[in-house]
Motif scaffolding. Structure first.
Motif, PDB file in Angstrom:
ATOM      1  N   UNK A  95      36.862  54.255  41.959  1.00  0.00           N
ATOM      2  CA  UNK A  95      37.730  53.293  41.797  1.00  0.00           C
ATOM      3  C   UNK A  95      38.172  52.560  42.964  1.00  0.00           C
ATOM      4  N   UNK A  96      37.827  52.923  44.087  1.00  0.00           N
ATOM      5  CA  UNK A  96      38.029  52.289  45.204  1.00  0.00           C
ATOM      6  C   UNK A  96      37.016  51.009  45.328  1.00  0.00           C
ATOM      7  N   UNK A  97      35.916  51.342  44.902  1.00  0.00           N
ATOM      8  CA  UNK A  97      34.946  50.386  45.026  1.00  0.00           C
ATOM      9  C   UNK A  97      35.060  49.223  44.007  1.00  0.00           C
ATOM     10  N   UNK A  98      35.445  49.683  42.679  1.00  0.00           N
ATOM     11  CA  UNK A  98      35.697  48.819  41.739  1.00  0.00           C
ATOM     12  C   UNK A  98      36.983  47.948  42.207  1.00  0.00           C
ATOM     13  N   UNK A  99      37.975  48.393  42.634  1.00  0.00           N
ATOM     14  CA  UNK A  99      39.074  47.654  42.992  1.00  0.00           C
ATOM     15  C   UNK A  99      38.613  46.487  44.062  1.00  0.00           C
ATOM     16  N   UNK A 100      37.714  46.786  45.065  1.00  0.00           N
ATOM     17  CA  UNK A 100      37.286  45.922  46.057  1.00  0.00           C
ATOM     18  C   UNK A 100      36.602  44.908  45.523  1.00  0.00           C
ATOM     19  N   UNK A 101      35.675  45.366  44.249  1.00  0.00           N
ATOM     20  CA  UNK A 101      34.892  44.157  43.706  1.00  0.00           C
ATOM     21  C   UNK A 101      35.769  42.940  43.180  1.00  0.00           C
ATOM     22  N   UNK A 102      36.758  43.617  42.295  1.00  0.00           N
ATOM     23  CA  UNK A 102      37.582  42.810  41.655  1.00  0.00           C
ATOM     24  C   UNK A 102      38.624  42.021  42.525  1.00  0.00           C
ATOM     25  N   UNK A 103      39.055  42.572  43.624  1.00  0.00           N
ATOM     26  CA  UNK A 103      39.478  41.713  44.649  1.00  0.00           C
ATOM     27  C   UNK A 103      38.835  40.636  45.168  1.00  0.00           C
ATOM     28  N   UNK A 104      37.636  40.814  45.401  1.00  0.00           N
ATOM     29  CA  UNK A 104      36.744  39.753  45.870  1.00  0.00           C
ATOM     30  C   UNK A 104      36.364  38.841  44.676  1.00  0.00           C
ATOM     31  N   UNK A 105      36.800  39.057  43.511  1.00  0.00           N
ATOM     32  CA  UNK A 105      36.529  37.930  42.498  1.00  0.00           C
ATOM     33  C   UNK A 105      35.220  38.075  41.496  1.00  0.00           C
ATOM     34  N   UNK A 106      34.770  39.507  41.451  1.00  0.00           N
ATOM     35  CA  UNK A 106      33.355  39.572  40.872  1.00  0.00           C
ATOM     36  C   UNK A 106      33.857  40.240  39.300  1.00  0.00           C
TER      37      UNK A 106
END
Length: 308
Positions: A95-106
């Protein structure tokens, strides 16, 4: 990046995925980001055939030689690994990694692992959306699956409970629970699960509904579901496919729904402009035949990554 190998053609414009995909860096421009979830814990708890922990590596190997038709970049974001039975911890890491990827626009495309991946994936999307100022986002979950995965999670969390867990989380947050389960096998789901799906107002289409003459009706219903959502999370359990197409899963389908019928619906979801996240679950290379299931999974990723 070791799985990303394959042939190189001398002609111009002949690149393949293994030549174009890049390791993800912090400053990378937005693209699609592949993230592995190496987990067998949920399948083991669900008394299924273990081996899905090897799924991400097999998907990468099957995707590597496919032709490259993207304009935007694609990245390998590595793996989250579930050690032993530490499923809840691994799902939080995911969950933490997915949120980071979404925050980065991926656009994250998560490669499972058992279908316990779904709770971690959705939790990452919820984690990302919560600070965005949406008090109750309408997240549409579209699951191509032979199973509802709505079993009672009060006893144990497994690959059979993720959407019941999500429904509980939505109730706790006062968010609407919007779930479409397409390709359900009546033979593989108890009446209690069909009752629970009805109580939760799930959009249900059984495997036997997927006939060429009925596809326009299914497409219409799916489009109505999409129109009522702000964001989409697509999850595909490979056991929705017929056993001849996907033998390498925990529970091969006696009937299933062919990828040729599912693929146009994936296109509809991808082209809606609302897709935020996708995952593919239950690839078990130990039971695959001629890499059929891995190739089907790679084809789904290829289709999701196509740009219109």
């Amino acid at each position: 990046m070791s799985p990303w190998t394959g042939r190189i053609d001398p002609e111009a414009n002949s690149e393949r995925w293994h030549q174009k995909i890049q390791p993800l860096t912090e400053a990378a421009p937005s693209g699609c980001a592949l993230l592995g979830f190496e987990s067998d814990a949920g399948v083991a708890r669900n008394k299924g055939r273990t081996g899905a922990v090897q799924g991400p590596a097999a998907m990468r190997q099957a995707l590597a030689p496919l032709a490259w038709h993207r304009h935007a970049p694609a990245y390998d974001a590595g793996n989250i690994r579930c050690e032993d039975d530490a499923l809840e911890s691994a799902q939080q890491q995911l969950a933490d990694r997915v949120a980071e990827l979404l925050e980065a626009g991926h656009l994250p495309i998560v490669m499972g692992g058992g279908h316990e991946v779904a709770f971690g994936s959705w939790s990452g999307l919820a984690q990302y959306l919560h600070p965005q100022g949406e008090p109750a986002p309408h997240i549409g979950i579209i699951n191509f699956d032979a199973h509802f995965d709505l079993r009672d999670p009060s006893h144990v969390h497994s690959s059979g409970t993720p959407f019941a867990q999500i429904a509980h989380e939505c109730a706790q947050r006062h968010w609407p629970f919007k779930y479409a389960c397409l390709g359900v096998s009546r033979a593989a789901n108890t009446q209690a699960l069909f009752n629970r799906a009805a109580q939760l107002d799930v959009l249900v289409r059984e495997d036997r509904d997927f006939q060429p003459e009925q596809m326009s009706d299914i497409r219409r219903d799916l489009k109505s579901f999409i129109d009522a959502c702000d964001h989409l999370y697509l999850t595909l359990d490979l056991d929705v496919l017929p056993a001849a197409e996907a033998p390498g899963v925990s529970a091969p389908a006696a009937r299933g729904v062919s990828l040729s019928l599912i693929e146009p619906l994936i296109d509809l979801i991808r082209d809606s402009g609302k897709l935020r996240l996708a995952d593919i679950a239950e690839l078990n290379p130990q039971h695959d035949i001629d890499n059929r299931t891995a190739r089907a999974a790679a084809r789904v990723i290829f289709q999701l990554a196509l740009e219109r």
